[in-house]
Motif scaffolding. Sequence first.
Motif, PDB file in Angstrom:
ATOM      1  N   ILE A  40      35.326 -32.724 -44.953  1.00  0.00           N
ATOM      2  CA  ILE A  40      35.904 -32.770 -43.607  1.00  0.00           C
ATOM      3  C   ILE A  40      34.822 -32.995 -42.569  1.00  0.00           C
ATOM      4  O   ILE A  40      34.938 -33.848 -41.684  1.00  0.00           O
ATOM      5  CB  ILE A  40      36.677 -31.475 -43.304  1.00  0.00           C
ATOM      6  N   GLU A  41      33.722 -32.224 -42.664  1.00  0.00           N
ATOM      7  CA  GLU A  41      32.643 -32.372 -41.699  1.00  0.00           C
ATOM      8  C   GLU A  41      31.985 -33.739 -41.831  1.00  0.00           C
ATOM      9  O   GLU A  41      31.605 -34.350 -40.832  1.00  0.00           O
ATOM     10  CB  GLU A  41      31.608 -31.264 -41.894  1.00  0.00           C
ATOM     11  N   ALA A  42      31.859 -34.219 -43.050  1.00  0.00           N
ATOM     12  CA  ALA A  42      31.229 -35.521 -43.261  1.00  0.00           C
ATOM     13  C   ALA A  42      32.072 -36.629 -42.644  1.00  0.00           C
ATOM     14  O   ALA A  42      31.544 -37.534 -42.000  1.00  0.00           O
ATOM     15  CB  ALA A  42      31.020 -35.771 -44.753  1.00  0.00           C
ATOM     16  N   ARG A  43      33.396 -36.569 -42.820  1.00  0.00           N
ATOM     17  CA  ARG A  43      34.269 -37.587 -42.243  1.00  0.00           C
ATOM     18  C   ARG A  43      34.193 -37.567 -40.720  1.00  0.00           C
ATOM     19  O   ARG A  43      34.211 -38.610 -40.069  1.00  0.00           O
ATOM     20  CB  ARG A  43      35.715 -37.382 -42.708  1.00  0.00           C
ATOM     21  N   LEU A 130      41.712 -53.299 -40.160  1.00  0.00           N
ATOM     22  CA  LEU A 130      41.302 -53.113 -41.545  1.00  0.00           C
ATOM     23  C   LEU A 130      40.862 -51.678 -41.760  1.00  0.00           C
ATOM     24  O   LEU A 130      40.364 -51.023 -40.832  1.00  0.00           O
ATOM     25  CB  LEU A 130      40.184 -54.072 -41.948  1.00  0.00           C
ATOM     26  N   VAL A 131      41.095 -51.190 -42.974  1.00  0.00           N
ATOM     27  CA  VAL A 131      40.641 -49.864 -43.364  1.00  0.00           C
ATOM     28  C   VAL A 131      39.240 -50.015 -43.914  1.00  0.00           C
ATOM     29  O   VAL A 131      39.014 -50.777 -44.862  1.00  0.00           O
ATOM     30  CB  VAL A 131      41.579 -49.234 -44.413  1.00  0.00           C
ATOM     31  N   GLN A 132      38.296 -49.300 -43.345  1.00  0.00           N
ATOM     32  CA  GLN A 132      36.898 -49.599 -43.630  1.00  0.00           C
ATOM     33  C   GLN A 132      36.516 -49.418 -45.095  1.00  0.00           C
ATOM     34  O   GLN A 132      35.867 -50.272 -45.687  1.00  0.00           O
ATOM     35  CB  GLN A 132      35.989 -48.746 -42.754  1.00  0.00           C
ATOM     36  N   GLY A 133      36.885 -48.311 -45.697  1.00  0.00           N
ATOM     37  CA  GLY A 133      36.422 -48.031 -47.051  1.00  0.00           C
ATOM     38  C   GLY A 133      36.876 -49.065 -48.060  1.00  0.00           C
ATOM     39  O   GLY A 133      36.082 -49.604 -48.827  1.00  0.00           O
ATOM     40  N   SER A 134      38.160 -49.384 -48.053  1.00  0.00           N
ATOM     41  CA  SER A 134      38.719 -50.319 -49.028  1.00  0.00           C
ATOM     42  C   SER A 134      38.658 -51.768 -48.549  1.00  0.00           C
ATOM     43  O   SER A 134      38.885 -52.680 -49.339  1.00  0.00           O
ATOM     44  CB  SER A 134      40.180 -49.950 -49.312  1.00  0.00           C
ATOM     45  N   ARG A 135      38.388 -51.967 -47.254  1.00  0.00           N
ATOM     46  CA  ARG A 135      38.357 -53.293 -46.626  1.00  0.00           C
ATOM     47  C   ARG A 135      39.718 -53.983 -46.689  1.00  0.00           C
ATOM     48  O   ARG A 135      39.809 -55.199 -46.557  1.00  0.00           O
ATOM     49  CB  ARG A 135      37.295 -54.216 -47.266  1.00  0.00           C
ATOM     50  N   SER A 160      42.812 -43.276 -48.170  1.00  0.00           N
ATOM     51  CA  SER A 160      42.830 -41.817 -48.133  1.00  0.00           C
ATOM     52  C   SER A 160      42.821 -41.325 -46.689  1.00  0.00           C
ATOM     53  O   SER A 160      42.264 -41.985 -45.801  1.00  0.00           O
ATOM     54  CB  SER A 160      41.613 -41.242 -48.864  1.00  0.00           C
ATOM     55  N   PRO A 161      43.419 -40.148 -46.439  1.00  0.00           N
ATOM     56  CA  PRO A 161      43.309 -39.547 -45.113  1.00  0.00           C
ATOM     57  C   PRO A 161      41.840 -39.390 -44.709  1.00  0.00           C
ATOM     58  O   PRO A 161      41.004 -38.994 -45.516  1.00  0.00           O
ATOM     59  CB  PRO A 161      43.982 -38.189 -45.287  1.00  0.00           C
ATOM     60  N   GLY A 162      41.540 -39.730 -43.464  1.00  0.00           N
ATOM     61  CA  GLY A 162      40.175 -39.673 -42.975  1.00  0.00           C
ATOM     62  C   GLY A 162      39.469 -41.006 -42.955  1.00  0.00           C
ATOM     63  O   GLY A 162      38.441 -41.162 -42.293  1.00  0.00           O
ATOM     64  N   ASP A 163      40.002 -42.010 -43.694  1.00  0.00           N
ATOM     65  CA  ASP A 163      39.404 -43.342 -43.665  1.00  0.00           C
ATOM     66  C   ASP A 163      39.442 -43.905 -42.250  1.00  0.00           C
ATOM     67  O   ASP A 163      40.405 -43.715 -41.506  1.00  0.00           O
ATOM     68  CB  ASP A 163      40.150 -44.292 -44.609  1.00  0.00           C
ATOM     69  N   ILE A 164      38.411 -44.633 -41.896  1.00  0.00           N
ATOM     70  CA  ILE A 164      38.290 -45.182 -40.545  1.00  0.00           C
ATOM     71  C   ILE A 164      39.001 -46.524 -40.461  1.00  0.00           C
ATOM     72  O   ILE A 164      38.886 -47.356 -41.363  1.00  0.00           O
ATOM     73  CB  ILE A 164      36.809 -45.319 -40.163  1.00  0.00           C
ATOM     74  N   VAL A 179      36.502 -49.495 -33.082  1.00  0.00           N
ATOM     75  CA  VAL A 179      37.120 -48.331 -33.720  1.00  0.00           C
ATOM     76  C   VAL A 179      38.525 -48.124 -33.150  1.00  0.00           C
ATOM     77  O   VAL A 179      38.731 -48.179 -31.935  1.00  0.00           O
ATOM     78  CB  VAL A 179      36.273 -47.068 -33.499  1.00  0.00           C
ATOM     79  N   ILE A 180      39.477 -47.887 -34.041  1.00  0.00           N
ATOM     80  CA  ILE A 180      40.849 -47.570 -33.637  1.00  0.00           C
ATOM     81  C   ILE A 180      41.143 -46.096 -33.875  1.00  0.00           C
ATOM     82  O   ILE A 180      41.677 -45.412 -33.019  1.00  0.00           O
ATOM     83  CB  ILE A 180      41.861 -48.435 -34.401  1.00  0.00           C
ATOM     84  N   GLY A 181      40.804 -45.599 -35.061  1.00  0.00           N
ATOM     85  CA  GLY A 181      41.085 -44.205 -35.381  1.00  0.00           C
ATOM     86  C   GLY A 181      40.853 -43.918 -36.845  1.00  0.00           C
ATOM     87  O   GLY A 181      40.080 -44.615 -37.517  1.00  0.00           O
TER      88      GLY A 181
END
Length: 227
Positions: A40-43, A130-135, A160-164, A179-181
């Motif tokens: 959580i803190e890392a995200r 776009l979702v950053q982790g999975s692109r 996953s929840p928390g993905d940017i 950044v959107i959220g």
Amino acid sequence: TNAIVLPLERAWYGVTNYEDLERENAQLRSQIEQMKGSEIEARSAVLQYHELLQQTKLASNYEVVTAEVIGQSPSNYQQTVEISVGSNRGIKVGMPVTDGAGLIGRITRVFATRGIVLLITDPGSAVNALVQGSRVLGVLQGVDGGNPQIKYLTQDAVISPGDIVLTSGLGGSLPKGLVIGQILKVRHRDYEMFQEAEVRPTVNFGRLELVLVITDFTAADAGSTSP
């Protein structure tokens, strides 16, 4: 004092210059490494890092006009804000609007001394994202009375929840990488062609006071100003 044209490095929420942004980026990179044991803190640190990257990108790549929010939509049928700059400051339909940390929306109407911004939370808003982790690519759409959703995500994408969530830049209507959220919830059903996700915006739309209009990026399909 309603509007000030400035490259973002001069001032925005206490960030005094480009070097300060770079220094904070380095500190956040260090925090991310130290917080790998706490997801959580890392995200949270990752999101702050990307917000600072966005500010750095705006500072180095774009010119902006700072404006005050002087009004909000009087009804729930359309989610807009009115800002204190218009064609007299070079504002045009289609220009992106941020608060320095997250995407707010786009200019949809321009008058001589004011402009109307359609928020990304409005059901009529659609943003290529776009979702950053999975692109994986999708379209962010506003939802009446709730958080926006990113739709048309391929079924095989791992989200996953928390993905940017960032702007993809596709279509040329917005710069890439704003950044959107963050992903809040994911809806995945095997019998549907796509999966969807609820997105928690970075911007606090209930507390908007100052915004940044990116003035040297105009949507390809931007229309004309109003008198």
